[in-house]
Motif scaffolding. Structure first.
Motif, PDB file in Angstrom:
ATOM      1  N   VAL A  20     -51.858 -57.181  15.246  1.00  0.00           N
ATOM      2  CA  VAL A  20     -50.935 -57.410  14.946  1.00  0.00           C
ATOM      3  C   VAL A  20     -50.862 -57.456  13.371  1.00  0.00           C
ATOM      4  CG1 VAL A  20     -49.268 -57.833  14.294  1.00  0.00           C
ATOM      5  CG2 VAL A  20     -49.231 -57.362  16.586  1.00  0.00           C
ATOM      6  N   ASP A  21     -51.346 -56.894  12.257  1.00  0.00           N
ATOM      7  CA  ASP A  21     -51.212 -57.119  10.848  1.00  0.00           C
ATOM      8  C   ASP A  21     -49.699 -58.643  10.236  1.00  0.00           C
ATOM      9  OD1 ASP A  21     -51.744 -57.384   8.475  1.00  0.00           O
ATOM     10  OD2 ASP A  21     -51.174 -55.420   7.671  1.00  0.00           O
ATOM     11  N   LEU A  22     -51.311 -59.514   9.947  1.00  0.00           N
ATOM     12  CA  LEU A  22     -49.446 -60.716  10.206  1.00  0.00           C
ATOM     13  C   LEU A  22     -48.701 -60.636   8.388  1.00  0.00           C
ATOM     14  CD1 LEU A  22     -51.728 -63.636  11.381  1.00  0.00           C
ATOM     15  CD2 LEU A  22     -49.725 -62.806  12.158  1.00  0.00           C
ATOM     16  N   SER A  23     -49.707 -59.821   7.645  1.00  0.00           N
ATOM     17  CA  SER A  23     -48.947 -59.623   7.013  1.00  0.00           C
ATOM     18  C   SER A  23     -47.382 -58.499   6.774  1.00  0.00           C
ATOM     19  CB  SER A  23     -49.401 -58.693   5.088  1.00  0.00           C
ATOM     20  OG  SER A  23     -49.739 -57.494   5.964  1.00  0.00           O
ATOM     21  N   GLN A  24     -47.746 -58.167   7.903  1.00  0.00           N
ATOM     22  CA  GLN A  24     -45.818 -56.805   8.133  1.00  0.00           C
ATOM     23  C   GLN A  24     -45.057 -58.248   9.155  1.00  0.00           C
ATOM     24  OE1 GLN A  24     -46.437 -53.879   6.945  1.00  0.00           O
ATOM     25  NE2 GLN A  24     -48.361 -54.785   6.365  1.00  0.00           N
ATOM     26  N   VAL A  25     -46.051 -59.622   9.546  1.00  0.00           N
ATOM     27  CA  VAL A  25     -44.465 -59.737   9.893  1.00  0.00           C
ATOM     28  C   VAL A  25     -43.614 -60.753   9.155  1.00  0.00           C
ATOM     29  CG1 VAL A  25     -44.630 -61.948  11.775  1.00  0.00           C
ATOM     30  CG2 VAL A  25     -46.633 -60.209  12.123  1.00  0.00           C
ATOM     31  N   LYS A  26     -42.234 -61.176   9.375  1.00  0.00           N
ATOM     32  CA  LYS A  26     -41.620 -62.446   8.693  1.00  0.00           C
ATOM     33  C   LYS A  26     -41.648 -63.544   9.465  1.00  0.00           C
ATOM     34  CE  LYS A  26     -36.597 -61.943   6.949  1.00  0.00           C
ATOM     35  NZ  LYS A  26     -36.584 -63.114   6.411  1.00  0.00           N
ATOM     36  N   GLY A  27     -42.058 -64.307   7.991  1.00  0.00           N
ATOM     37  CA  GLY A  27     -42.435 -65.528   8.534  1.00  0.00           C
ATOM     38  C   GLY A  27     -40.715 -66.118   8.486  1.00  0.00           C
ATOM     39  N   THR A  28     -40.464 -67.327   9.341  1.00  0.00           N
ATOM     40  CA  THR A  28     -39.082 -67.817   9.652  1.00  0.00           C
ATOM     41  C   THR A  28     -39.184 -69.204   9.216  1.00  0.00           C
ATOM     42  OG1 THR A  28     -38.420 -67.440  11.723  1.00  0.00           O
ATOM     43  CG2 THR A  28     -37.685 -66.122  10.421  1.00  0.00           C
ATOM     44  N   GLY A  29     -40.819 -69.267   8.831  1.00  0.00           N
ATOM     45  CA  GLY A  29     -41.008 -71.485   9.310  1.00  0.00           C
ATOM     46  C   GLY A  29     -40.936 -71.921   7.991  1.00  0.00           C
ATOM     47  N   LEU A  30     -41.441 -72.750   7.995  1.00  0.00           N
ATOM     48  CA  LEU A  30     -40.929 -73.754   6.521  1.00  0.00           C
ATOM     49  C   LEU A  30     -41.862 -72.571   5.050  1.00  0.00           C
ATOM     50  CD1 LEU A  30     -42.014 -77.534   7.405  1.00  0.00           C
ATOM     51  CD2 LEU A  30     -39.763 -76.402   6.708  1.00  0.00           C
ATOM     52  N   GLY A  31     -41.439 -72.249   4.868  1.00  0.00           N
ATOM     53  CA  GLY A  31     -42.017 -71.938   3.921  1.00  0.00           C
ATOM     54  C   GLY A  31     -42.865 -70.414   3.492  1.00  0.00           C
ATOM     55  N   GLY A  32     -41.741 -70.419   4.698  1.00  0.00           N
ATOM     56  CA  GLY A  32     -42.694 -69.014   5.422  1.00  0.00           C
ATOM     57  C   GLY A  32     -43.661 -68.238   6.115  1.00  0.00           C
ATOM     58  N   ARG A  33     -43.786 -69.869   6.814  1.00  0.00           N
ATOM     59  CA  ARG A  33     -45.011 -69.719   7.716  1.00  0.00           C
ATOM     60  C   ARG A  33     -44.252 -68.833   9.304  1.00  0.00           C
ATOM     61  NH1 ARG A  33     -49.114 -72.995   8.675  1.00  0.00           N
ATOM     62  NH2 ARG A  33     -48.411 -74.294   7.036  1.00  0.00           N
ATOM     63  N   ILE A  34     -45.418 -68.285   9.902  1.00  0.00           N
ATOM     64  CA  ILE A  34     -45.110 -66.960  10.391  1.00  0.00           C
ATOM     65  C   ILE A  34     -45.559 -67.940  12.667  1.00  0.00           C
ATOM     66  CG2 ILE A  34     -45.785 -65.328  12.032  1.00  0.00           C
ATOM     67  CD1 ILE A  34     -47.280 -63.648   9.336  1.00  0.00           C
ATOM     68  N   SER A  35     -44.412 -68.218  12.502  1.00  0.00           N
ATOM     69  CA  SER A  35     -44.099 -69.045  13.649  1.00  0.00           C
ATOM     70  C   SER A  35     -44.397 -67.997  15.519  1.00  0.00           C
ATOM     71  CB  SER A  35     -43.120 -69.771  13.512  1.00  0.00           C
ATOM     72  OG  SER A  35     -42.122 -69.069  14.394  1.00  0.00           O
ATOM     73  N   LYS A  36     -44.569 -69.075  16.196  1.00  0.00           N
ATOM     74  CA  LYS A  36     -45.083 -67.811  17.972  1.00  0.00           C
ATOM     75  C   LYS A  36     -43.692 -66.858  17.577  1.00  0.00           C
ATOM     76  CE  LYS A  36     -44.770 -70.323  21.660  1.00  0.00           C
ATOM     77  NZ  LYS A  36     -44.444 -71.201  22.730  1.00  0.00           N
ATOM     78  N   LYS A  37     -41.935 -67.490  17.579  1.00  0.00           N
ATOM     79  CA  LYS A  37     -41.183 -66.826  17.701  1.00  0.00           C
ATOM     80  C   LYS A  37     -41.138 -65.916  16.639  1.00  0.00           C
ATOM     81  CE  LYS A  37     -37.106 -70.895  19.214  1.00  0.00           C
ATOM     82  NZ  LYS A  37     -37.595 -71.561  18.250  1.00  0.00           N
ATOM     83  N   ASP A  38     -41.705 -65.656  15.238  1.00  0.00           N
ATOM     84  CA  ASP A  38     -41.577 -64.378  14.465  1.00  0.00           C
ATOM     85  C   ASP A  38     -42.492 -63.095  15.086  1.00  0.00           C
ATOM     86  OD1 ASP A  38     -40.337 -65.833  13.083  1.00  0.00           O
ATOM     87  OD2 ASP A  38     -41.390 -67.174  11.767  1.00  0.00           O
ATOM     88  N   ILE A  39     -43.773 -64.217  15.525  1.00  0.00           N
ATOM     89  CA  ILE A  39     -44.450 -63.148  15.824  1.00  0.00           C
ATOM     90  C   ILE A  39     -44.112 -61.926  17.266  1.00  0.00           C
ATOM     91  CG2 ILE A  39     -46.452 -64.410  17.240  1.00  0.00           C
ATOM     92  CD1 ILE A  39     -48.318 -62.228  15.653  1.00  0.00           C
ATOM     93  N   LEU A  40     -43.618 -63.088  18.281  1.00  0.00           N
ATOM     94  CA  LEU A  40     -43.021 -62.217  19.186  1.00  0.00           C
ATOM     95  C   LEU A  40     -42.216 -61.694  18.782  1.00  0.00           C
ATOM     96  CD1 LEU A  40     -43.655 -65.617  22.332  1.00  0.00           C
ATOM     97  CD2 LEU A  40     -44.806 -63.832  21.802  1.00  0.00           C
ATOM     98  N   ALA A  41     -41.084 -61.572  18.393  1.00  0.00           N
ATOM     99  CA  ALA A  41     -39.745 -61.192  18.224  1.00  0.00           C
ATOM    100  C   ALA A  41     -40.387 -59.883  17.416  1.00  0.00           C
ATOM    101  CB  ALA A  41     -39.191 -61.680  17.387  1.00  0.00           C
ATOM    102  N   HIS A  42     -41.710 -60.123  16.411  1.00  0.00           N
ATOM    103  CA  HIS A  42     -41.972 -58.953  16.263  1.00  0.00           C
ATOM    104  C   HIS A  42     -42.625 -57.472  16.701  1.00  0.00           C
ATOM    105  CE1 HIS A  42     -44.461 -56.962  12.880  1.00  0.00           C
ATOM    106  NE2 HIS A  42     -45.360 -56.141  13.846  1.00  0.00           N
ATOM    107  N   LEU A  43     -43.494 -58.236  18.072  1.00  0.00           N
ATOM    108  CA  LEU A  43     -44.021 -57.618  18.606  1.00  0.00           C
ATOM    109  C   LEU A  43     -43.282 -56.605  20.263  1.00  0.00           C
ATOM    110  CD1 LEU A  43     -47.255 -59.614  20.175  1.00  0.00           C
ATOM    111  CD2 LEU A  43     -47.257 -57.308  18.840  1.00  0.00           C
ATOM    112  N   SER A  44     -42.033 -57.588  20.078  1.00  0.00           N
ATOM    113  CA  SER A  44     -41.224 -57.178  21.394  1.00  0.00           C
ATOM    114  C   SER A  44     -40.015 -55.821  20.512  1.00  0.00           C
ATOM    115  CB  SER A  44     -39.819 -58.308  22.008  1.00  0.00           C
ATOM    116  OG  SER A  44     -39.107 -58.258  20.651  1.00  0.00           O
ATOM    117  N   GLN A  45     -40.155 -55.800  19.272  1.00  0.00           N
ATOM    118  CA  GLN A  45     -39.677 -54.651  18.357  1.00  0.00           C
ATOM    119  C   GLN A  45     -40.431 -53.800  18.479  1.00  0.00           C
ATOM    120  OE1 GLN A  45     -37.571 -56.877  15.492  1.00  0.00           O
ATOM    121  NE2 GLN A  45     -38.867 -56.250  14.132  1.00  0.00           N
ATOM    122  N   ALA A  46     -40.847 -54.091  17.725  1.00  0.00           N
ATOM    123  CA  ALA A  46     -43.002 -52.507  17.447  1.00  0.00           C
ATOM    124  C   ALA A  46     -42.114 -51.570  18.124  1.00  0.00           C
ATOM    125  CB  ALA A  46     -44.169 -53.221  17.849  1.00  0.00           C
ATOM    126  N   PRO A  47     -41.774 -49.960  17.625  1.00  0.00           N
ATOM    127  CA  PRO A  47     -41.713 -49.437  18.192  1.00  0.00           C
ATOM    128  C   PRO A  47     -43.478 -48.504  18.999  1.00  0.00           C
ATOM    129  CG  PRO A  47     -41.831 -48.534  15.950  1.00  0.00           C
ATOM    130  CD  PRO A  47     -42.164 -50.469  15.879  1.00  0.00           C
TER     131      PRO A  47
END
Lengths: 321, 403
Positions: free
Chosen positions: B138-165
């Protein structure tokens, strides 16, 4: 049955089971102990097995070590664990090293009340377990529940190593639960997951287990799921259980009543950083008492001690990270 | 002093390259050796490091534009001055003319330059997130971060993976939608057609019992991983068995030149790796000289770098035999096309339990279909089948001491 009754029952059963088990300490016989842990034991087992000693911790530990070398299994009480410093040399230089240096086992248990929360001031409230966690050759145990208090004191008495058994005086009469009458033990070195959770692992021991559970119940309403791990034994501690919970939750709070610097949390943080760095989704967070003696003034003591609210705040910050 | 960024030459025969993606924006700061842009050439896709530290002041070649090797694609204004000059890539022969005021159309007032985002535009994540990203490419620059200061958290990347077409959806504006082939796709298309025109393709299929190897993996996999720090997979078993069979039938490791057959001393084993944009075939050089562990390491290293676009040009060249593995998506077997100028390719199907007859009883065994596509111009069916029989025997009677 209270936490305190459970300890007494465990000792009682072991004295019935094994005639080599005997007790010694200040005011443990006729008076039944400062907190009445040993009440009734003198009447049942007699003064050769329940021995009132002079006020000398060094003599108590020294006599226990000698008796252990002579084949007995002494259980020595410290009236308060704070006073153990007077017996320190006998513990760390004798009990802890005899087996390593000369071979014979030293199967002693040194038990007594520790911890704050009862307005006891700086000399009757310390959490001084780490003095001994840093001494190879000892085992250090700290129960949080009545069930464990009985199971762990029995396992400690049966263990062939010197065991430091830290009871939490705040829990003595506050924790009441059903405790089986059976002869069971709780193995040393095994942690227990007190509550399963998904988001943050809280690793703790002693009275703080209840603090963590209180915080977990409050945070559940916000949809934040805390896992609470009770270490039960601090030396040797259950690395597998700690790492398993960290790997599951990816975020971790290390909670203890002891002061911050050089506390158990620092040791756990180092383990987690070494073994589970790539499982972490946020910084390792400590919630502990600050680096001061335990204050005597009740509001100051309240400020000093970790509580559920402090854990809740730390958990919210960590969850948002 | 400004530094040129040029299109590098990725191999001797390469004349042009396409800028696929700029990893920095104009006005952003870039450190020397930090990845600056991605290119695609006929041979490899690669990430190109910045030749100097400084601010990216001008981008001359847009994404998806193709330019000649050594063409200037961007300028970096390095405050590191002298230090930066020395780091221009070796193509300086072409680049001797002094930079002709690249900023002609671009006043270099700071006000014009887009301020770099906080923390130098680095994505903020955690060790766990970075590990998951690596495992799933996964290219992290494509993942939207919702943590402090836009940090990409575990939840964010798992959500990204689950919706990857599963495959990119196409936006149709009319009845058809025309997309230019990427250079890699063009290369594959040409090569496949060329191979079909060149070789006389014939395929032979063998069914091989893998029970013994499955057992070896179950028994020793964990120990292997603990001792060597890499996961035991099936591929090195096939590579090793193929090498042994090639030693017995060297014509499989040859090529055709005019009316000559050229036998190859070294076995350079190509391993086809599917990547996002197509297929790439990194080559294990001297596979015949490597131990099982050496092969396993090479397979892992090459496959990983193929997926992260970090292969060197010479690592996709000089293959003498190729293994492809269409079985990963469940296909029983395929009939692969021979990569030229090789004369054979081995296709490995999915390993699965199947009922088979053993001693007149039906037994459940781990089975796989192996397909050899060979060039009938120089390899006869009998030789191909003998090669496969040898391969089958090697796999079914795997010598555990080899592991």
């Amino acid at each position: 049955m209270t936490y305190l009754d459970a300890i007494r029952q465990g000792i009682w059963e072991e004295m019935e089971r094994d005639p080599s088990v005997f007790l010694l300490g200040e005011d443990i016989g006729a008076y039944g102990g400062a907190f009445k842990v040993t009440a009734g034991l003198l009447e049942k087992f007699g003064e050769t097995r329940v021995i009132d000693t002079p006020i000398s911790e060094s003599a108590i530990v020294g006599a226990a070590v000698g008796a252990a070398l002579a084949g007995l299994r002494p259980v020595a009480e410290m009236q308060f664990m704070d006073f153990i410093a007077c017996g320190f040399d006998q513990i760390v230089n004798m009990a802890a090293k005899i087996h390593y240096r000369w071979g014979p086992a030293v199967p002693i248990v040194i038990r007594g009340p520790s911890g704050a929360g009862v307005h006891g001031g700086p000399f009757h409230s310390q959490s001084n377990e780490m003095w001994f966690v840093h001494t190879p050759g000892l085992k250090v145990v700290m129960p949080a529940t009545a069930y464990d208090a009985k199971g762990l004191i029995k396992a400690s008495i049966r263990d062939d190593n010197p065991v430091m058994f830290f009871e939490h005086k705040f829990l003595y009469r506050r924790i009441k639960e059903e405790v089986p009458e059976d002869d069971y033990i709780v193995p040393l070195g095994k942690a227990a997951v007190r509550r399963e959770g998904l988001d943050i692992a809280v690793i703790t021991y002693g009275a703080m287990v209840w603090t963590a559970l209180e915080a977990a119940a409050e945070l559940e309403k916000e949809g934040l799921s805390l896992e609470v791990v009770d270490l039960r034994t601090l030396l040797p501690y259950d690395e597998d259980a700690v790492l398993a919970s960290v790997r599951k939750c990816s975020k971790v709070i290390l909670l203890h009543e002891d002061t911050r610097t050089g506390g158990m949390a620092g040791e756990l943080a180092a383990l987690i950083a070494e073994e589970a760095f790539e499982d972490l989704d946020g910084p390792i967070v400590r919630v502990t008492a600050p680096d001061t003696p335990v204050p005597f003034s009740p509001p100051m003591e309240e400020y000093f001690l970790p509580n559920a609210q402090k854990v809740v705040l730390a958990a919210r910050r960590l969850a948002a990270y | 002093m400004p530094t040129k960024v040029i299109m590098p030459q990725m191999g001797e025969s390469i004349a042009e390259g396409t800028v696929v993606k700029w990893l920095k924006k104009v006005g952003e700061r870039v450190e020397r050796d930090e990845p600056l842009f991605e290119i695609s050439t006929d041979k490899v896709d690669a990430e190109i490091p910045s030749p100097a530290s400084g601010v990216l002041t001008q981008v001359l070649v847009k994404e998806n534009e193709t330019v000649a090797v050594n063409a200037v694609v961007a300028w970096i204004d390095g405050e590191g001055a002298g230090e930066a000059v020395a780091t221009v890539p070796a193509a300086s022969a072409v680049a001797t003319t002094p930079p002709a005021a690249p900023a002609a159309a671009e006043p270099r007032a700071d006000a014009e330059v887009e301020p770099p985002p906080a923390a130098g535009g680095k994505t903020r994540s955690s060790p766990l997130v970075r590990r998951i990203a690596q495992e799933h490419h996964v290219d992290l620059s494509q993942v939207k971060g919702t943590g402090l200061g836009g940090r990409i958290s575990k939840k964010d990347i798992l959500a990204h993976l689950s919706q990857a077409p599963a495959a990119a959806a196409i936006d149709f504006a009319g009845p058809t939608h025309v997309v230019a082939m990427t250079p890699m796709r063009r290369q594959i298309a040409e090569h496949m057609a060329l191979s079909k025109r060149t070789s006389a393709h014939v395929s032979t299929v063998f069914e091989v019992e893998m029970t013994r190897i499955v057992e070896v993996m179950a028994r020793s996999g964990e120990e292997f991983e603990r001792r060597h720090g890499l996961k035991l997979t099936y591929t090195p078993f096939f590579v090793r068995a193929a090498v042994e069979a090639i030693k017995a039938f060297p014509i499989v490791n040859s090529s055709v030149e005019g009316t000559n057959i050229v036998y190859k001393r070294d076995v350079n084993m190509g391993i086809a790796v599917a990547i996002e944009t197509g297929l790439i075939v990194p080559v294990i050089k001297h596979a015949d000289e490597k131990s099982f562990l050496g092969i396993a390491r090479a397979v892992k290293d090459l496959a990983e770098r193929a997926r992260t676009k970090h292969l060197n040009v010479d690592e996709v060249q000089e293959g003498t035999f190729t293994i492809t593995n269409p079985g990963v998506f469940g296909g029983l077997f395929g009939t692969p096309i021979i990569p030229q100028p090789q004369v054979a390719i081995l296709g490995v199907g999915a390993i699965e339990k199947r009922p088979v007859v053993r001693n007149d009883a039906i037994a459940i065994r781990s089975m796989v279909y192996l397909v050899l596509t060979f060039d009938h111009r120089i390899i006869d069916g009998a030789v191909a089948d003998q090669f496969m029989a040898r391969l089958k025997s090697g796999l079914e009677n795997w010598d555990e001491a080899v592991l």
